[in-house]
Enzyme design. Structure first.
Site, PDB file in Angstrom:
ATOM      1  N   GLU A  55       0.803  -1.219   0.000  1.00  0.00           N
ATOM      2  CA  GLU A  55       0.000   0.000   0.000  1.00  0.00           C
ATOM      3  C   GLU A  55       0.837   1.270   0.000  1.00  0.00           C
ATOM      4  O   GLU A  55       1.817   1.389   0.742  1.00  0.00           O
ATOM      5  CB  GLU A  55      -0.913  -0.002   1.222  1.00  0.00           C
ATOM      6  CG  GLU A  55      -1.895   1.156   1.270  1.00  0.00           C
ATOM      7  CD  GLU A  55      -3.020   0.869   2.236  1.00  0.00           C
ATOM      8  OE1 GLU A  55      -4.018   0.257   1.796  1.00  0.00           O
ATOM      9  OE2 GLU A  55      -2.898   1.233   3.422  1.00  0.00           O
ATOM     10  N   LYS A  57       0.692   4.906   1.148  1.00  0.00           N
ATOM     11  CA  LYS A  57      -0.083   5.593   2.190  1.00  0.00           C
ATOM     12  C   LYS A  57       0.780   6.674   2.823  1.00  0.00           C
ATOM     13  O   LYS A  57       1.831   6.377   3.404  1.00  0.00           O
ATOM     14  CB  LYS A  57      -0.503   4.547   3.233  1.00  0.00           C
ATOM     15  CG  LYS A  57      -1.247   5.038   4.449  1.00  0.00           C
ATOM     16  CD  LYS A  57      -1.529   3.833   5.335  1.00  0.00           C
ATOM     17  CE  LYS A  57      -2.317   4.192   6.576  1.00  0.00           C
ATOM     18  NZ  LYS A  57      -2.584   2.984   7.399  1.00  0.00           N
ATOM     19  N   GLU A 167     -14.399  -5.422   3.542  1.00  0.00           N
ATOM     20  CA  GLU A 167     -13.621  -5.364   4.780  1.00  0.00           C
ATOM     21  C   GLU A 167     -14.537  -5.442   5.999  1.00  0.00           C
ATOM     22  O   GLU A 167     -15.507  -4.695   6.111  1.00  0.00           O
ATOM     23  CB  GLU A 167     -12.824  -4.057   4.832  1.00  0.00           C
ATOM     24  CG  GLU A 167     -12.034  -3.863   6.112  1.00  0.00           C
ATOM     25  CD  GLU A 167     -11.252  -2.566   6.085  1.00  0.00           C
ATOM     26  OE1 GLU A 167     -10.337  -2.465   5.243  1.00  0.00           O
ATOM     27  OE2 GLU A 167     -11.566  -1.650   6.880  1.00  0.00           O
ATOM     28  N   ASN A 188      -9.800  -6.513   8.833  1.00  0.00           N
ATOM     29  CA  ASN A 188      -8.948  -5.415   9.282  1.00  0.00           C
ATOM     30  C   ASN A 188      -8.690  -5.567  10.776  1.00  0.00           C
ATOM     31  O   ASN A 188      -9.624  -5.512  11.580  1.00  0.00           O
ATOM     32  CB  ASN A 188      -9.596  -4.062   8.990  1.00  0.00           C
ATOM     33  CG  ASN A 188      -8.607  -2.913   9.106  1.00  0.00           C
ATOM     34  OD1 ASN A 188      -7.583  -3.028   9.761  1.00  0.00           O
ATOM     35  ND2 ASN A 188      -8.925  -1.801   8.457  1.00  0.00           N
ATOM     36  N   GLU A 218      -5.470  -7.615   7.037  1.00  0.00           N
ATOM     37  CA  GLU A 218      -5.104  -6.203   6.886  1.00  0.00           C
ATOM     38  C   GLU A 218      -4.680  -5.608   8.226  1.00  0.00           C
ATOM     39  O   GLU A 218      -5.308  -5.881   9.243  1.00  0.00           O
ATOM     40  CB  GLU A 218      -6.301  -5.389   6.365  1.00  0.00           C
ATOM     41  CG  GLU A 218      -6.979  -5.940   5.123  1.00  0.00           C
ATOM     42  CD  GLU A 218      -8.244  -5.168   4.790  1.00  0.00           C
ATOM     43  OE1 GLU A 218      -8.384  -4.016   5.242  1.00  0.00           O
ATOM     44  OE2 GLU A 218      -9.102  -5.718   4.102  1.00  0.00           O
ATOM     45  N   SER A 219      -3.642  -4.792   8.198  1.00  0.00           N
ATOM     46  CA  SER A 219      -3.180  -3.969   9.327  1.00  0.00           C
ATOM     47  C   SER A 219      -2.396  -4.777  10.373  1.00  0.00           C
ATOM     48  O   SER A 219      -2.752  -5.894  10.724  1.00  0.00           O
ATOM     49  CB  SER A 219      -4.346  -3.259  10.028  1.00  0.00           C
ATOM     50  OG  SER A 219      -5.020  -2.401   9.147  1.00  0.00           O
TER      51      SER A 219
END
Length: 268
Positions: A55, A57, A167, A188, A218-219
């Site tokens: 990503e 960002k 998500e 997430n 994710e994350s």
């Protein structure tokens, strides 16, 4: 009002402004609107794929400025050279410092790699925008949408040839919002209301997601050992941004992770 509430309230106003400025018919005339779409599902599940969605960002509401100097085209090209299977580009400006120009730059630099438009989708107009920008898939965030909107927006995205990543953040969102009209399901680990991150969230929800969806974590993914453990419970995609972007050379950080993943992984 939570941070997410503020983001969505501002997003609705932003979309209304852009819709008044640029007609759908004008979006449909943009060159990338008719570009053949690339499949993120195929890229993530291909033999030998790293499964990494890298990503671009610049900032976040919780961490502030992450990287104020990176350029979208060069950074994403570096990601692809380092082994990224899919790219993700933030296009939200007020809270994440991204712009549609970032996605267009990433598309121009990476014509053969699927790109996710990472934003807070609240309107079909944004999905048309995503197609015109050169995106291949969109993100639908369960906590921002009703189950009916997830169905409506995912079907509209498919009508434009785009894939859809849904998500979720917990079991309740998964039960209420999961529909066969999406292609990938992302968990997430960061709660968008509190911005607290718990990687165990992905592991906990893994068995609740049917296997015909491509599962994406994710994350909070910083270590090769975490990715290997999530692969073992069925995840094929790993969306990582801050871990790379907080370094002076995001592509080199990705290359280091890919190298660790290709060899024996010790607990971290």
């Amino acid at each position: 009002m939570t941070i997410l509430d503020k983001i969505i309230a501002e997003k609705r106003q932003e979309v209304a402004r852009r819709e008044a400025e640029t007609l759908v018919a004008d979006l449909e005339k943009q060159p990338d609107f008719t570009r053949p779409v690339l499949s993120a599902r195929a890229a993530l599940t291909a033999a030998g794929s790293t499964g990494i969605i890298a990503e671009f960002k610049r900032r976040s509401p919780s961490k502030g400025l992450i990287n104020g100097t990176a350029e979208a085209g060069a950074t994403t090209a570096g990601y692809v050279a380092a082994g990224a299977a899919v790219l993700s580009v933030l296009t939200d400006e007020p809270f994440f410092g991204g712009t549609p120009a970032d996605l267009r730059a990433a598309r121009a630099a990476n014509p053969a790699t699927p790109i996710l438009r990472k934003d807070f989708i609240v309107s079909e107009y944004q999905i048309t925008e995503a197609r015109a920008m050169g995106a291949d898939l969109i993100l639908l965030i369960a906590s921002c949408l009703t189950p009916a909107e997830v169905g409506q927006f995912s079907e509209f995205a498919h009508s434009l040839g785009l894939e859809v990543l849904l998500e979720v953040h917990d079991e309740a969102e998964l039960r209420s919002h999961l529909t066969d009209s999406v292609d990938l399901v992302g968990v997430n680990n960061r709660n968008l209301s509190t911005f607290v991150t718990d990687v165990d969230t992905s592991a906990r929800l893994a068995t609740l997601i049917p296997d015909h969806f491509v599962k994406v974590a994710e994350s909070g993914l910083q270590h090769a050992s975490t990715i290997q453990s999530l692969r073992a419970v069925g995840y094929q995609g790993f969306l990582i941004g801050e871990t790379f972007m907080k370094t002076t050379d995001p592509a080199a950080a990705l290359a280091g992770l890919v190298s660790e993943l290709s060899g024996p992984v010790s607990a971290s």
